[in-house]
Design an enzyme around this catalytic site. Structure first.
Site, PDB file in Angstrom:
ATOM      1  N   ASP A 151      45.136  41.052  45.080  1.00  0.00           N
ATOM      2  CA  ASP A 151      43.980  41.994  44.598  1.00  0.00           C
ATOM      3  C   ASP A 151      44.477  42.796  43.345  1.00  0.00           C
ATOM      4  O   ASP A 151      45.683  43.465  43.385  1.00  0.00           O
ATOM      5  CB  ASP A 151      43.602  42.973  45.704  1.00  0.00           C
ATOM      6  CG  ASP A 151      42.502  43.999  45.537  1.00  0.00           C
ATOM      7  OD1 ASP A 151      41.445  43.512  45.286  1.00  0.00           O
ATOM      8  OD2 ASP A 151      42.781  45.072  45.439  1.00  0.00           O
ATOM      9  N   GLU A 184      43.888  37.842  41.291  1.00  0.00           N
ATOM     10  CA  GLU A 184      42.558  38.441  40.764  1.00  0.00           C
ATOM     11  C   GLU A 184      42.991  39.451  39.583  1.00  0.00           C
ATOM     12  O   GLU A 184      43.598  40.555  39.671  1.00  0.00           O
ATOM     13  CB  GLU A 184      41.855  39.325  41.801  1.00  0.00           C
ATOM     14  CG  GLU A 184      40.669  39.772  41.148  1.00  0.00           C
ATOM     15  CD  GLU A 184      40.327  41.199  41.589  1.00  0.00           C
ATOM     16  OE1 GLU A 184      39.085  41.384  41.710  1.00  0.00           O
ATOM     17  OE2 GLU A 184      41.135  41.967  42.072  1.00  0.00           O
TER      18      GLU A 184
HETATM   19  C1  NOJ Z   1      39.180  43.985  43.971  1.00  0.00           C
HETATM   20  C2  NOJ Z   1      38.299  43.688  45.077  1.00  0.00           C
HETATM   21  O1  NOJ Z   1      37.649  42.518  44.856  1.00  0.00           O
HETATM   22  C3  NOJ Z   1      37.212  44.793  45.274  1.00  0.00           C
HETATM   23  O2  NOJ Z   1      36.413  44.554  46.246  1.00  0.00           O
HETATM   24  C4  NOJ Z   1      37.801  46.161  45.479  1.00  0.00           C
HETATM   25  O3  NOJ Z   1      37.098  47.263  45.694  1.00  0.00           O
HETATM   26  C5  NOJ Z   1      39.108  46.407  44.527  1.00  0.00           C
HETATM   27  N1  NOJ Z   1      39.647  45.306  43.964  1.00  0.00           N
HETATM   28  C6  NOJ Z   1      40.145  47.504  44.971  1.00  0.00           C
HETATM   29  O4  NOJ Z   1      40.877  47.074  45.899  1.00  0.00           O
END
Ligand code: NOJ
Ligand code: MG
Length: 564
Positions: A223, A295
Site C-alpha cells: 500500500d 501501489e
Molecule cells: C491506498 C488504499 O488503496 C486506500 O484505500 C487507503 O485509504 C490509502 N492507501 C491509505 O492506506
C-alpha cells in the site's frame, strides 16, 4: 505443478522457444477482493474470511491465478482496515487466524494464489507501537515521525514543521498533547506514518512479511509505496514543498509538488530489500515465486525504478494504472497512447506489463467509461501481453451505487465497494443477514453471477472466454519476437494481434466508438470468430474474409482466429 510449467511443457512439445523464461506472475490473471464486500458467512452484513473461502472455487471457474485481499488485519476501521492496530492478527469482523489458515488450505487445493495487502507506511494510532512511541518507551521513541515544530518569529506561535498537506487534504502534521510534539501522517490523523529511517521499524516490517509468508501467502500488494519515506534535512528540519499551480485550494493535496514526501530514493531501495527478502525466503522454503505488487501513483519511469535495474530486482508488479485514466470519450487512439506510455518504458526496459482495471478507490468502469465499455476494457486487458488485475465485480459489469453520505461516516469511495452480486435472490446471496453494510446495487437482479452464467454473451462469459484465451499458447508466447502488436487502425478501432511461431494468429478488434466501422483489406486471410460481445452482429464459428471487409457494430469487440 504450477500452471506455467504445464504450459511450458506443452510449449516445449511444440517447440516454442523462450517460454521457460516466463514466471507465473508475468502473465497472471489477478483479482482484487474487497473482503467486506465479497461474501458474508455469519449474517452480520459484512463480508469475512469464511465467506471468501466458500467462494474461492468461483475464482477458479473464471480463470483467476491469484487474488489480492484488501486488509483483513485488526483495525479500528477508520480507513476500513488501512489503519492497522495489530499487523499479526485478523480483525474479528473478518474472523480468526484459524479461518485464515483454512482459507490458505482451500486456496492451495484449488490452485488459486493468495496475496495480502501490506500497509507499511502507517499504522493505526491505536496500535500499541504508537502508544509506546507517544510515551517514549525505550526503543520506540523514534518509531514514528515526531517533531517539535517551529516558532513563528512574528507571532511567537508554534507551527507545524513544514507546509505539507495530507493525501486526504488538510495538514500532514498533527500536534500530540501527551508527547508535546507534532506527528506526521500522509493520510488520516488516525494513520500516523512509521519512521522508516529507524532500522527497528524496518525489522518489524520484515517480521510482518515473514509472519504471513509462514502462513502460506504467495505475496503482497504494498500500500501507498511512494509515501514511505519523507525527506529530512541534515539538521533534522523539514522543508516546505513548492506550490504546484494545479489547485487553488491550499488545503488540497494537489496544491503542492510533492518533492519531499513522494517517491524518495530510499523508497526505491526499500523495494529491493523487500524483494531480496522474498527471494531469500523462497530459496530457503521452496515453492513458487513470491510476488510484490506495488501501489504507486507515480510516473511510469518511477515505476520502472521500483521494478528494478541491472543490479537489483524490485517489485514484480508495479501496478499500471494508465488504463484507469480513460474516460467515456476515450478513442482507440487514446487507448493506444495509454498502452504506449507503459510499453515504451516498461516493456522496452524490462519486458514486463500489467494492466489494472479498477480498485476500491476509484469509480467502477461502468461509471468511468460507461456500461457498454466494461466488456471492451476486459477484452483489452486480457488480450494485451502481461498480467491483468481485475477488481471484484468488474467481470459481471457491476456499477457504482450512489451511497447516501451521513455525518462522519461519509466516505466518498463507498460507491465502488458495494456487495458482490452472486444471484438474483435476497441480498444477492452476499449475506443471509437483515442488512448489508453498504446497500446492494438494485441492478443485481439482472447483473449477477448466476444469471450471467446462463447468458451466452454476458460480461461474465466474455470474461471467462478471454481468460481461457489468455492462458492458451498464442497468448503465452508474448516474449517471442513479433509475438504481439497493437495499433489503432482507425480513430475508434483498436487491433491487438497475438501469434505464436506455429502459425496461430489471433486478432482482437475493439470498436470504442458509437458508430459502425467498416474496414477493408485488413489482412490477406480468412478468419474465424471465436468470441463476440453483446453488441456484435456476428457469432462464434462464423468466418470473415479480411481480404474483403469486416464490419464492427458500435461498441463491438471480437476475437478472430486464423489457423494455418
Ligand atoms: C491506498 C488504499 O488503496 C486506500 O484505500 C487507503 O485509504 C490509502 N492507501 C491509505 O492506506
Ligand atoms: Mg511515510
Amino acid at each position: 505443478m504450477p500452471k506455467w510449467v504445464h504450459l511450458c511443457l506443452v510449449a516445449v512439445l511444440v517447440a516454442i522457444a523462450g517460454c521457460a523464461d516466463i514466471d507465473w506472475w508475468e502473465n497472471a490473471s489477478l483479482y482484487q477482493i474487497y473482503p467486506r464486500s465479497f461474501q458474508d458467512s455469519d449474517g452480520d452484513g459484512i463480508g469475512d474470511l469464511k465467506g471468501i473461502t466458500s467462494r474461492l472455487s468461483y475464482l477458479k471457474e473464471i480463470g483467476i491465478t491469484a487474488t489480492w485481499l484488501s486488509p483483513v488485519f485488526t483495525s479500528p476501521m477508520s480507513d476500513f482496515g488501512y489503519d492497522i492496530s495489530n499487523f499479526f492478527d485478523i480483525d474479528p469482523i473478518f474472523g480468526t487466524l484459524d479461518d485464515f489458515d483454512a482459507l490458505i488450505v482451500e486456496a492451495k487445493s484449488l490452485g488459486v494464489k493468495i496475496i495480502l495487502d501490506f500497509v507499511p507506511n502507517h499504522s493505526s494510532d491505536e496500535n500499541e507501537w504508537f502508544d509506546k512511541s507517544v510515551n517514549r518507551v525505550d526503543g520506540y521513541d523514534d518509531f514514528y515521525v515526531w517533531h517539535d515544530g517551529k516558532v513563528n518569529a512574528e507571532t511567537g506561535e508554534r507551527e507545524p514543521p513544514s507546509n505539507w498537506i495530507s493525501v486526504f487534504g488538510g495538514p500532514q502534521w498533527t500536534w500530540h498533547e501527551t508527547r508535546q510534539q507534532y506527528f506526521l501522517h500522509q493520510f488520516q490523523v488516525k494513520q500516523p506514518d512509521l519512521n522508516f529511517t529507524n532500522p527497528m521499524v524496518r525489522e518489524h516490517m520484515l517480521d510482518v512479511l515473514k509472519f504471513w509468508l509462514d502462513r502460506g501467502v504467495d505475496g503482497f500488494r504494498i500500500d501507498a509505496v511512494p509515501h514511505i519515506y519523507e525527506y529530512r534535512n541534515a539538521d533534522g528540519s523539514y522543508s516546505d514543498e513548492p506550490v504546484s499551480g494545479w489547485s487553488s485550494n491550499p488545503e488540497a493535496y494537489d496544491y503542492h509538488d510533492h518533492i519531499y514526501t513522494k517517491d524518495q530514493p530510499a523508497t526505491v531501495e526499500l523495494m529491493y530489500e523487500w524483494r531480496a527478502f522474498l527471494d531469500q525466503y523462497r530459496t530457503e522454503n521452496g515453492g513458487d515465486s513470491r510476488v510484490l505488487l506495488a501501489e504507486a501513483f507515480s510516473s511510469v519511469e518511477t515505476l520502472s525504478a521500483y521494478f528494478g535495474n541491472g543490479t537489483h530486482l524490485g517489485t514484480q508488479l508495479p501496478m499500471n494504472f494508465q488504463l484507469m485514466y480513460l474516460s467515456g470519450y476515450s478513442t482507440a487512439r487514446d487507448v493506444v497512447s495509454s498502452i504506449d506510455y507503459w510499453m515504451n518504458t516498461m516493456w522496452t526496459e524490462h519486458q514486463t506489463a500489467n494492466w489494472v482495471v479498477g480498485n476500491h478507490d476509484t469509480n467502477r468502469v461502468a461509471d468511468r467509461m460507461g456500461a457498454h465499455k466494461v466488456d471492451l476494457l476486459n477484452v483489452i486487458v486480457s488480450a494485451l501481453p502481461g498480467a491483468s488485475i481485475t477488481y471484484y465485480g468488474e467481470e459481471i459489469g457491476m456499477s457504482n451505487v450512489d451511497v447516501e453520505c451521513t455525518g462522519d461516516s461519509c466516505e466518498d469511495r463507498d460507491g465502488e465497494r458495494t456487495p458482490m452480486q452472486w444471484t438474483a435472490g435476497r441480498n444477492a446471496d452476499f449475506s443471509q443477514g437483515e442488512n448489508t453494510w453498504l446497500p446492494l446495487n438494485p441492478d443485481y437482479e439482472r447483473f449477477n453471477v448466476q444469471t450471467e452464467r446462463g447468458v451466452a454473451r454476458s460480461s461474465l462469459n466474455i470474461f471467462k472466454g478471454m481468460q481461457a484465451l489468455k492462458s492458451s499458447s498464442a497468448f503465452q508466447s508474448f516474449k517471442q519476437e513479433g509475438g504481439f502488436s497493437y495499433e489503432a487502425i482507425t480513430n475508434q478501432v483498436l487491433q491487438i494481434i497475438r501469434t505464436n511461431k506455429y502459425s496461430e494468429e489471433y486478432r482482437i478488434l475493439v470498436n470504442m466508438g458509437n458508430g459502425m466501422e467498416i474496414i477493408d483489406g485488413l489482412a490477406d486471410k480468412v478468419f474465424e470468430y471465436v468470441l463476440t460481445t453483446a453488441y456484435s452482429s456476428h457469432h462464434q464459428g462464423q468466418t470473415v474474409d479480411l481480404r474483403e471487409r469486416i464490419l464492427l457494430m458500435p461498441y463491438e469487440a471480437v476475437v478472430l482466429r486464423w489457423l494455418a
